[in-house]
Design a protein around this motif. Structure first.
Motif, PDB file in Angstrom:
ATOM      1  N   UNK A 103      23.524  -9.168  11.121  1.00  0.00           N
ATOM      2  CA  UNK A 103      22.973  -8.967  12.461  1.00  0.00           C
ATOM      3  C   UNK A 103      22.904  -7.491  12.847  1.00  0.00           C
ATOM      4  N   UNK A 104      23.603  -6.638  12.125  1.00  0.00           N
ATOM      5  CA  UNK A 104      23.545  -5.200  12.412  1.00  0.00           C
ATOM      6  C   UNK A 104      22.277  -4.555  11.870  1.00  0.00           C
ATOM      7  N   UNK A 105      21.536  -5.283  11.036  1.00  0.00           N
ATOM      8  CA  UNK A 105      20.389  -4.703  10.345  1.00  0.00           C
ATOM      9  C   UNK A 105      19.069  -5.309  10.806  1.00  0.00           C
ATOM     10  N   UNK A 106      18.027  -4.497  10.724  1.00  0.00           N
ATOM     11  CA  UNK A 106      16.661  -5.026  10.751  1.00  0.00           C
ATOM     12  C   UNK A 106      16.327  -5.379   9.299  1.00  0.00           C
ATOM     13  N   UNK A 107      16.140  -6.669   9.021  1.00  0.00           N
ATOM     14  CA  UNK A 107      15.924  -7.125   7.648  1.00  0.00           C
ATOM     15  C   UNK A 107      14.436  -7.097   7.323  1.00  0.00           C
ATOM     16  N   UNK A 108      14.095  -6.413   6.238  1.00  0.00           N
ATOM     17  CA  UNK A 108      12.715  -6.325   5.769  1.00  0.00           C
ATOM     18  C   UNK A 108      12.653  -6.931   4.372  1.00  0.00           C
ATOM     19  N   UNK A 109      11.901  -8.016   4.229  1.00  0.00           N
ATOM     20  CA  UNK A 109      11.808  -8.706   2.942  1.00  0.00           C
ATOM     21  C   UNK A 109      10.703  -8.095   2.090  1.00  0.00           C
ATOM     22  N   UNK A 110      11.004  -7.906   0.811  1.00  0.00           N
ATOM     23  CA  UNK A 110      10.055  -7.338  -0.140  1.00  0.00           C
ATOM     24  C   UNK A 110       9.570  -8.431  -1.090  1.00  0.00           C
ATOM     25  N   UNK A 111       8.258  -8.502  -1.293  1.00  0.00           N
ATOM     26  CA  UNK A 111       7.671  -9.517  -2.170  1.00  0.00           C
ATOM     27  C   UNK A 111       7.686  -9.039  -3.618  1.00  0.00           C
ATOM     28  N   UNK A 112       7.461  -9.976  -4.554  1.00  0.00           N
ATOM     29  CA  UNK A 112       7.592  -9.611  -5.967  1.00  0.00           C
ATOM     30  C   UNK A 112       6.415 -10.062  -6.832  1.00  0.00           C
ATOM     31  N   UNK A 113       5.354 -10.561  -6.260  1.00  0.00           N
ATOM     32  CA  UNK A 113       4.212 -10.989  -7.067  1.00  0.00           C
ATOM     33  C   UNK A 113       2.925 -10.837  -6.285  1.00  0.00           C
ATOM     34  N   UNK A 114       1.843 -11.419  -6.789  1.00  0.00           N
ATOM     35  CA  UNK A 114       0.570 -11.424  -6.080  1.00  0.00           C
ATOM     36  C   UNK A 114       0.079 -10.039  -5.717  1.00  0.00           C
ATOM     37  N   UNK A 115      -0.155  -9.775  -4.416  1.00  0.00           N
ATOM     38  CA  UNK A 115      -0.667  -8.467  -3.985  1.00  0.00           C
ATOM     39  C   UNK A 115       0.227  -7.303  -4.405  1.00  0.00           C
ATOM     40  N   UNK A 116       1.536  -7.534  -4.443  1.00  0.00           N
ATOM     41  CA  UNK A 116       2.444  -6.469  -4.887  1.00  0.00           C
ATOM     42  C   UNK A 116       2.132  -6.082  -6.326  1.00  0.00           C
ATOM     43  N   UNK A 117       1.976  -7.069  -7.188  1.00  0.00           N
ATOM     44  CA  UNK A 117       1.671  -6.792  -8.589  1.00  0.00           C
ATOM     45  C   UNK A 117       0.340  -6.058  -8.727  1.00  0.00           C
ATOM     46  N   UNK A 118      -0.666  -6.505  -7.998  1.00  0.00           N
ATOM     47  CA  UNK A 118      -1.981  -5.866  -8.074  1.00  0.00           C
ATOM     48  C   UNK A 118      -1.915  -4.414  -7.610  1.00  0.00           C
ATOM     49  N   UNK A 119      -1.195  -4.171  -6.526  1.00  0.00           N
ATOM     50  CA  UNK A 119      -1.074  -2.804  -6.011  1.00  0.00           C
ATOM     51  C   UNK A 119      -0.332  -1.911  -7.001  1.00  0.00           C
ATOM     52  N   UNK A 120       0.706  -2.466  -7.617  1.00  0.00           N
ATOM     53  CA  UNK A 120       1.471  -1.692  -8.599  1.00  0.00           C
ATOM     54  C   UNK A 120       0.624  -1.361  -9.820  1.00  0.00           C
ATOM     55  N   UNK A 121      -0.189  -2.307 -10.255  1.00  0.00           N
ATOM     56  CA  UNK A 121      -1.034  -2.050 -11.419  1.00  0.00           C
ATOM     57  C   UNK A 121      -2.091  -0.995 -11.105  1.00  0.00           C
ATOM     58  N   UNK A 122      -2.598  -1.006  -9.896  1.00  0.00           N
ATOM     59  CA  UNK A 122      -3.516   0.064  -9.494  1.00  0.00           C
ATOM     60  C   UNK A 122      -2.810   1.418  -9.539  1.00  0.00           C
ATOM     61  N   UNK A 123      -1.555   1.450  -9.086  1.00  0.00           N
ATOM     62  CA  UNK A 123      -0.805   2.701  -9.108  1.00  0.00           C
ATOM     63  C   UNK A 123      -0.501   3.140 -10.539  1.00  0.00           C
ATOM     64  N   UNK A 124      -0.173   2.185 -11.413  1.00  0.00           N
ATOM     65  CA  UNK A 124       0.070   2.517 -12.817  1.00  0.00           C
ATOM     66  C   UNK A 124      -1.165   3.161 -13.443  1.00  0.00           C
ATOM     67  N   UNK A 125      -2.328   2.566 -13.164  1.00  0.00           N
ATOM     68  CA  UNK A 125      -3.571   3.114 -13.712  1.00  0.00           C
ATOM     69  C   UNK A 125      -3.818   4.528 -13.182  1.00  0.00           C
ATOM     70  N   UNK A 126      -3.532   4.740 -11.902  1.00  0.00           N
ATOM     71  CA  UNK A 126      -3.727   6.069 -11.314  1.00  0.00           C
ATOM     72  C   UNK A 126      -2.768   7.084 -11.935  1.00  0.00           C
ATOM     73  N   UNK A 127      -1.529   6.680 -12.174  1.00  0.00           N
ATOM     74  CA  UNK A 127      -0.561   7.576 -12.806  1.00  0.00           C
ATOM     75  C   UNK A 127      -0.984   7.929 -14.230  1.00  0.00           C
ATOM     76  N   UNK A 128      -1.548   6.947 -14.930  1.00  0.00           N
ATOM     77  CA  UNK A 128      -2.021   7.210 -16.292  1.00  0.00           C
ATOM     78  C   UNK A 128      -3.160   8.233 -16.281  1.00  0.00           C
TER      79      UNK A 128
END
Length: 212
Positions: free
Chosen positions: A144-169
């Motif tokens: 209760x002392x925290x503002x809880x922010x949940x992080x997702x692990x698939x779907x749009x997250x994966x797509x966004x990460x793959x776009x970032x990987x390609x940009x880093x490459x």
């Protein structure tokens, strides 16, 4: 070396980052506690480091303290909350950040009780960021002392990460083709993707390419 941005504005695939960004924009920003909850490798620790950096805290000298919850003793808690957060800095600005990794690993009820009190009495210009793979098992009153922010692990997250990987490459190797199968880097199963694992694979291939 493949580098990741140290600013929240470049964290990808996690909509709840916008709450951290809005916190940064507050004109009279209050002290606050955040808990970033989600699977391993989805950017919780990276987001915590980015928020700290955006607040001007990048190391011990500039107001950042990082500690695993499993290493929190009463003495360590006192050092963090009664000393670190209440003393002026020699360098950097005047904001201070504590990052507690894996909050579900708090080792004792005594530490839980200390944290519950300390987080209610934060001095001005302080932010506490905790991470956890799951909120299950964490004391309800502590949560209760925290503002809880949940992080997702698939779907749009994966797509966004793959776009970032390609940009880093491209940033590193220009128009050179990425290795075959690169879209499977970081895929743990049908529903889970780890950016940490994907970046490690990217670094491995970058080193191999540099040796050619």
């Amino acid at each position: 070396m493949i580098s990741r941005s140290t600013h929240l504005s470049n964290v990808v695939g996690q909509p709840n980052v916008r709450f951290l960004q809005s916190y940064l924009r507050l004109p009279n920003r209050p002290s606050r506690c955040f808990l970033l909850e989600g699977e391993p490798g989805v950017g919780k620790s990276h987001s915590a480091q980015c928020l700290a950096a955006d607040l001007g805290c990048v190391d011990d000298f500039t107001g950042l303290s990082v500690i695993p919850a499993s290493e929190l003793t009463i003495d360590a808690c006192r050092q963090l909350f009664d000393v670190h957060l209440r003393h002026s800095l020699l360098f950097g600005g005047d904001w201070k950040v504590v990052v507690i990794e894996e909050l579900d690993g708090v080792a004792s009820k005594a530490v839980e009780r200390f944290l519950k009190v300390a987080l209610e009495r934060l001095p001005d210009r302080c932010t506490v960021i905790a991470t956890s793979n799951s909120c299950y098992g964490i004391d309800k009153a502590l949560l209760e002392r925290f503002r809880i922010l949940s992080y997702s692990c698939g779907g749009p997250f994966q797509e966004s990460c793959q776009d970032r990987l390609a940009a880093l490459w491209v940033e590193r190797f220009g128009d050179r083709d990425m290795p075959s199968g690169w879209r499977f880097w970081g895929v743990r199963d049908k529903e889970r993707f780890s950016m940490r694992v994907a970046l490690a694979r990217l670094e491995e291939h970058a080193e191999l390419c540099a040796m050619e």
